[in-house]
Enzyme design. Structure first.
Site: not given
Ligand code: ADE
Ligand code: ZN
Length: 332
Positions: A11, A13, A191, A194, A272-273
């Site tokens: 996961h 991005h 997703h 969340e 994630d980011d």
């Protein structure tokens, strides 16, 4: 040693790996005027109150990505950092509509990212694959158009996902998109849970027929859903520091990870980011170790879960599992 634990990232991005320094460099290279006085001013923007406040900055910063070279430089920078984090396999998300909607050709972003990924094993010792994620706060008809174009381009993607602002944008809106993807043999993830309710996780499973849930931490609010996820070994790609920075939980100490493990959920750890949350995959593992006192067998188990959850053939899983066992033997 956490950095040497062989890891799988499911996961991530690629747009969320755009570091402030690279934003400044690409702005200069492409002659783009940024709305920040300097690097420090840009860094001051990284305080988020929820998912939307983060997405506003994340989408705005993408203006600096223009050419194939920009996308491949971004991807190489992530792979280099991931190598240092001990990542051995990564299934990477890209948001095509975040680029096509600002006039960048689909082929530019797909080719740029996939050129870098094509060399990831030889350059960084990381096997990779690409999953395109559709923006749920844009029309499903647009997602369908983009997916159709990706299929006609024979883009090197293994699957599709669903991301962006969750609440008010339920999975049910994207049934046709996911049906088309499945008809073309693409893997499906989304997703869900969340910021959105457990109902969105059910929809992603029942209507989109996804085989992994991204985040999914609000599943804990629904016992029947937890039972279903456990019984069917549906992996959840959990992102602990993301949840803290986007205020899904107040502090890492309050994260439901221990409860999720106690319930027997197939949990994987992800970043994630990372450029926005200040934590790559090793940082996430380290944070969990320090906060919850996870020992080496517990960390190895999380890594093994990710190998199981990955879209890999058994023959590809075997060497990763052997590396994890070798790491664990060294720790004991
Ligand atoms: N896009 C990038 N990161 C995201 C996240 N954590 N949730 C939803 N959409 C995203
Ligand atoms: Zn995400």
């Amino acid at each position: 040693m956490i950095t040497t634990l062989p890891k799988v990232e499911l996961h991530l991005h690629i747009e969320g790996t755009l570091e402030p320094e690279l934003i400044m460099q690409l702005a200069e290279r492409n002659g783009i005027r940024l709305p920040y006085a300097d690097l420090d001013d840009l860094r001051r923007q990284y305080e988020f109150t929820d998912l939307q406040s983060f997405l506003n900055l994340y989408y705005a910063n993408l203006d600096v990505l223009v050419t194939e070279q920009d996308f491949s430089d971004l991807t190489r920078a992530y792979l280099k950092r991931a190598q240092a984090a001990g990542v051995r396999h990564a299934e990477i998300f890209m948001d095509p509509q975040a680029h096509t909607s600002r006039g960048i050709a689909l082929a530019t972003c797909v080719n740029g990212v996939s050129q870098a990924l094509a060399d990831s094993v030889t350059e960084f010792g990381i096997s990779t694959s690409l999953i395109v994620t559709f923006l749920r706060d844009r029309p499903a008809a647009e997602a369908l158009e983009v997916l159709t174009e990706l299929i006609s381009l024979d883009a090197p993607i293994i699957g599709i996902g669903l991301d962006s602002a969750e609440v008010g944008h339920p999975p049910i809106d994207f049934v046709e998109v996911f049906a088309l993807a499945r008809a073309h043999g693409l893997e499906c993830v989304a997703h869900a849970g969340e910021e959105g309710p457990p109902e969105y996780v059910w929809q992603a499973l029942d209507l989109l027929k996804v085989s992994r849930i991204d985040h999914g931490i609000r599943s804990l609010e629904d016992d029947a859903l937890v039972d279903y996820l456990v019984q069917n070994e549906i992996p959840l790609t959990v992102c602990p520091f993301s949840n803290v920075r986007l205020r899904v939980v107040d502090r890492l100490e309050d994260h439901p990870l221990p409860a999720m493990l106690a319930r027997g959920l197939l949990v994987t750890i992800n970043s994630d980011d990372p450029a926005y949350f200040g934590s790559y995959l090793d940082d996430n593992f380290r944070g969990l170790q320090q906060t919850f006192g996870l020992d080496a067998p517990a960390m190895a188990a999380l890594s093994r879960n990710a190998v199981q959850a990955a879209f890999l053939a058994d023959a590809e899983r075997a060497p990763l599992l052997a590396e994890i066992e070798a790491w664990l033997a060294e720790q004991l």
